[in-house]
Design a protein around this motif. Structure first.
Motif, short mmCIF file in Angstrom:
data_model
loop_
_atom_site.label_atom_id
_atom_site.label_comp_id
_atom_site.label_asym_id
_atom_site.label_seq_id
_atom_site.Cartn_x
_atom_site.Cartn_y
_atom_site.Cartn_z
N ILE A 585 35.11 -61.19 -41.65
CA ILE A 585 34.36 -61.89 -40.61
C ILE A 585 32.85 -61.76 -40.85
N THR A 586 32.40 -60.59 -41.25
CA THR A 586 30.98 -60.40 -41.48
C THR A 586 30.48 -61.29 -42.62
N GLY A 587 31.30 -61.47 -43.65
CA GLY A 587 30.93 -62.36 -44.75
C GLY A 587 30.82 -63.81 -44.28
N ILE A 588 31.73 -64.24 -43.40
CA ILE A 588 31.64 -65.60 -42.84
C ILE A 588 30.35 -65.76 -42.05
N TYR A 589 30.02 -64.76 -41.29
CA TYR A 589 28.78 -64.80 -40.49
C TYR A 589 27.56 -64.90 -41.40
N HIS A 590 27.53 -64.12 -42.47
CA HIS A 590 26.40 -64.17 -43.40
C HIS A 590 26.26 -65.55 -44.03
N LYS A 591 27.39 -66.16 -44.37
CA LYS A 591 27.36 -67.48 -45.01
C LYS A 591 26.66 -68.50 -44.11
N TRP A 592 27.10 -68.59 -42.87
CA TRP A 592 26.53 -69.58 -41.96
C TRP A 592 25.12 -69.22 -41.54
N GLN A 593 24.82 -67.94 -41.46
CA GLN A 593 23.46 -67.53 -41.09
C GLN A 593 22.48 -67.90 -42.19
N ASN A 594 22.88 -67.79 -43.44
CA ASN A 594 22.02 -68.21 -44.55
C ASN A 594 21.78 -69.72 -44.52
N MET A 595 22.80 -70.49 -44.14
CA MET A 595 22.66 -71.94 -44.08
C MET A 595 21.75 -72.38 -42.93
N ASN A 596 21.56 -71.53 -41.95
CA ASN A 596 20.77 -71.89 -40.78
C ASN A 596 19.37 -71.29 -40.83
N GLU A 597 18.87 -71.04 -42.00
CA GLU A 597 17.56 -70.40 -42.11
C GLU A 597 16.47 -71.26 -41.48
N ASP A 598 16.61 -72.58 -41.54
CA ASP A 598 15.61 -73.48 -40.95
C ASP A 598 15.99 -73.89 -39.52
N ARG A 599 16.98 -73.24 -38.95
CA ARG A 599 17.45 -73.50 -37.58
C ARG A 599 17.85 -74.95 -37.37
N VAL A 600 18.56 -75.52 -38.34
CA VAL A 600 19.01 -76.91 -38.25
C VAL A 600 20.46 -77.01 -37.78
N LEU A 601 21.21 -75.91 -37.89
CA LEU A 601 22.62 -75.94 -37.47
C LEU A 601 22.77 -75.57 -36.01
N TRP A 602 21.97 -74.64 -35.53
CA TRP A 602 21.95 -74.25 -34.12
C TRP A 602 20.61 -73.57 -33.84
N LYS A 603 20.28 -73.48 -32.57
CA LYS A 603 19.06 -72.78 -32.20
C LYS A 603 19.32 -71.29 -32.20
N LEU A 604 18.32 -70.53 -31.86
CA LEU A 604 18.47 -69.08 -31.87
C LEU A 604 19.47 -68.63 -30.82
N GLY A 605 20.04 -67.46 -31.04
CA GLY A 605 21.04 -66.92 -30.13
C GLY A 605 22.22 -66.39 -30.92
N THR A 606 23.13 -65.73 -30.23
CA THR A 606 24.30 -65.14 -30.89
C THR A 606 25.60 -65.86 -30.57
N LEU A 607 25.63 -66.67 -29.49
CA LEU A 607 26.87 -67.37 -29.17
C LEU A 607 27.19 -68.46 -30.18
N PRO A 608 26.23 -69.33 -30.60
CA PRO A 608 26.59 -70.35 -31.60
C PRO A 608 27.14 -69.76 -32.91
N PRO A 609 26.48 -68.76 -33.52
CA PRO A 609 27.09 -68.20 -34.74
C PRO A 609 28.41 -67.49 -34.46
N GLY A 610 28.56 -66.96 -33.22
CA GLY A 610 29.84 -66.36 -32.88
C GLY A 610 30.95 -67.39 -32.81
N LEU A 611 30.67 -68.57 -32.23
CA LEU A 611 31.67 -69.64 -32.17
C LEU A 611 32.06 -70.08 -33.58
#
Length: 686
Positions: A585-611
């Protein structure tokens, strides 16, 4: 012979004389008999073809008077001119509708009832003729006096024919049916009108249109604060007429309105109820009413007044919009601000902690910290008072407190305060342990994408540049995403639970803005069916779904997730750490967090990356385990709150802030010891 001849001749002479003298008399008798015969034969011959109820009438002596003898006499001679079929049509047509005429053939648009009547009359013509013929035979066979003849005729003639009876019955049925239909329509219309009236009254109930009209002689207002509302209405109209008076150069009236307006403002003040008004308020209302009546006589113009009121309404709408914007801005500021009492508490506890000897800084029962057979909780927070409520409420409602272990992680600033509080207030038989997130050496920017992004120049500019539009005039829609909590790793540590607690199998994650109301032991017995996360779903028919949190215009999001997938709540989550490790799960989180470096996938917060991270890996829990919304929703049912195992103050109106909702605050405050020396000295009160 002579005598005979003489006699004969004399007789002839006498006869000739008599004939000559009696001839006018005989001629009169002959014509009289002829006329009487014609009259008698005419009646006898036409009688069978008649029989209408209007052909005869009774005079005062009881004799029958024949009014239609000319028509019957004419019809006798018409029989030789027309065939039997034509005569039948004539008789059928003249029976009920009067004599046959051109108007009869113009009635092509007659109703079905009239056409039915004509067909019935034609079909029953023979029966009617037979009945009338029977009456005529009775009259001919009667050899008694004229009175007996009349009596027999009257009694033998039928008063209502079968055709007429059928038509009358059908007519009555149609009338009954029409009456029933009308009654039904009236009932339906009445119900519709009542429903429409109810809907209309509901829609305008809160508007109170015209209820406080200052021009009404009798103010029909049941509200106990009607004077406050009346003063406000008077002030509105005073402003309207003040503007019109200045427009029309009526200086004296404008000055008078201005003075009365100031008096009304002073009289009203900050009052919201009649009981808060000054004693002179009724006099001010009366004086203002007199001035407004005077202004109305001199200045009232429908177009001008309407235009002024419309302008005032638009101005009020703009003010409401600005105030809402300010309210949002200030609530975000308040949510990010630490109250003085909490800051005081943290500082006092920190000072006293570092004054303790080293040997007194340790918690007992440290052997339970890695025992997988116990119930383990994880709390990551920098709010000492909030964490104390979570721990106290959990222990007080636990059936076996000795089986519960609390793992607390805070930052360097609040580490001493958190330790000191629970050293002074141990959680009974439960085990507790406090750690400092800054001492997790493995949590660095090379391993954690969030830390690397927080150290980037773009993120620093987003948060800390003075020229960045964070003011009220620039809007506050994104203000909540600049909350300092998103800069703290305490908020992102929930994605590293196996790294923080490598020897545990299951752990219950709790936010610091929750209150536990029931024993939570049953959560460790819930079968997650191979899922990693057990959480309560928050979505309804059209809200709190994935499209609310993620940017589905991005192709990476659009092809990987369902926009209608149901969201779930952070705040009380049961995590299976064994499955977590198996599914990386942590690896999946890292993958999507790297893709959102410019905040284009979701805004800041922990619920969107959690979903995203737990997509397809979340098991829904019963809603009674976790009730949300106490920090923003004022309409949660009380029974729903009281039946919940955990209530969550998610939102800006946290229970430790002054902007908290008073109706929900007691669920939180009952777990605080306000007589505690530290709490009392820092002036923390209910």
């Amino acid at each position: 012979m002579t005598i005979r001849g003489g006699l004969l001749s004399g007789a002839g002479i006498q006869r000739n004389k008599a004939i000559g003298s009696r001839f006018p008399v005989v001629l009169v008798l002959i014509f009289s008999l002829l006329a009487f015969s014609i009259l008698f034969l005419g009646r006898g011959l036409f009688a069978p073809a008649s029989g209408g109820e209007d052909d005869f009438s009774m005079d005062s002596s009881g004799l029958v008077q024949d009014h239609n003898w000319r028509q019957r006499l004419a019809s006798q001679h018409l029989k030789s001119l027309f065939s039997k079929e034509v005569m039948d049509v004539i008789k059928a047509s003249t029976h009920d509708l009067g004599p046959l005429s051109v108007d009869f053939f113009r009635k092509n648009n007659m109703s079905a009832s009239w056409k039915f009547g004509l067909e019935t009359a034609t079909d029953n013509n023979v029966t009617f003729a037979e009945s009338t013929g029977l009456a005529s035979n009775t009259r001919q066979e009667t050899s008694g006096g004229k009175q007996e003849y009349i009596s027999n005729e009257v009694h033998s003639r039928p008063m209502e024919t079968p055709a007429m009876l059928v038509r009358r019955q059908l007519r009555e049925k149609r009338q009954e049916k029409r009456a029933a239909d009308l009654v039904k329509q009236d009932d339906e219309v009445t119900v519709k009108l009542e429903n429409a009236a109810i809907e209309h009254s509901n829609s305008v109930d809160s508007a109170v249109l015209g209820k406080y009209s200052i021009w009404r002689k009798e103010n029909e207002n049941e509200n106990s604060d009607s004077n406050v509302r009346l003063i406000r209405d008077q002030m509105i109209m005073a402003r309207v007429y003040l503007s019109l008076a200045r427009m029309k150069n009526k200086t004296d009236l404008a000055n008078e309105l201005q003075n009365r307006l100031k008096e009304s403002q002073r009289s009203l003040g900050d009052a919201t109820a009649d009981s808060e008004l000054q004693r002179s308020a009724p006099e001010k209302i009366k004086a203002m009413g007199q001035v407004l009546a005077k202004a109305r006589e001199q200045l009232y113009d429908c177009k001008l007044v309407t235009g002024k009121l419309r302008a005032m309404l638009q101005s009020a709408d703009e003010q409401v919009r600005i105030l809402k914007k300010q309210s949002t801005f200030l609530s975000q500021i308040a949510a990010k601000t630490i109250p003085n009492g909490l800051h005081c508490l943290s500082m006092r506890l920190t000072i006293d902690y570092y004054l303790l000897p080293q040997e007194k800084r340790k918690f007992p029962q440290s052997e339970n910290l890695e025992n997988p057979s116990l119930n383990h909780y994880a709390l990551f927070s920098d709010n000492v008072l909030a964490v104390s409520v979570v721990v106290n409420s959990t222990i007080m409602n636990a059936k076996e407190p000795e089986k519960h272990v609390f793992h607390l992680v805070t930052d360097k600033l609040n580490f001493g305060a958190m330790n000191m509080w629970f050293l002074l207030n141990p959680p009974g038989k439960a085990t507790i342990h406090v750690e400092n997130v800054d001492e997790f050496k493995w949590l660095n920017s090379s391993y954690c994408p969030v830390l690397r992004q927080l150290e980037s120049a773009a993120m620093k500019e987003y948060y800390f540049k003075a020229a960045h539009p964070t003011t009220l005039s620039a809007g506050s829609s994104n203000l909540k995403y600049r909350n300092p909590k998103y800069l703290s790793m305490l908020n992102h540590l929930r994605f590293y639970l196996p790294q923080v607690y490598p020897k545990l199998d299951k752990i219950l994650f709790l936010d610091d803005d929750i209150v536990v109301q029931k024993d939570l032991t049953g959560l460790w017995e819930v079968n997650l069916h191979g899922k990693v996360n057990g959480a309560v779903e928050t979505c309804g028919e059209s809200f709190h779904r994935f499209d609310k949190y993620l940017n589905f215009s991005n192709p990476h999001i659009a092809k990987s997730f369902d926009p209608n997938a149901c969201g779930w709540a952070y705040g009380m989550n049961m995590f299976d750490l064994i499955e977590w490790k198996n599914k990386d799960i942590t690896g999946i989180y890292h993958k999507w967090q790297n893709m959102n470096e410019d905040r284009v996938l979701w805004k800041l917060g922990t619920l969107p990356p959690g979903l995203i991270t737990f997509y397809g890996l979340t098991h829904p829990l019963e809603k009674s385990w976790h009730v949300l919304g106490l920090g923003y929703n004022p309409s949660i049912d009380r029974s729903e709150i009281e039946n919940a195992a955990v209530v969550h103050y998610n939102g800006n109106m946290k229970p430790w802030l002054e902007l908290a909702m008073n109706r929900y605050r007691p669920y939180w405050t009952k777990y605080i010891k306000y007589d505690h020396p530290y709490v009392r000295n820092c002036k923390i009160s209910e």
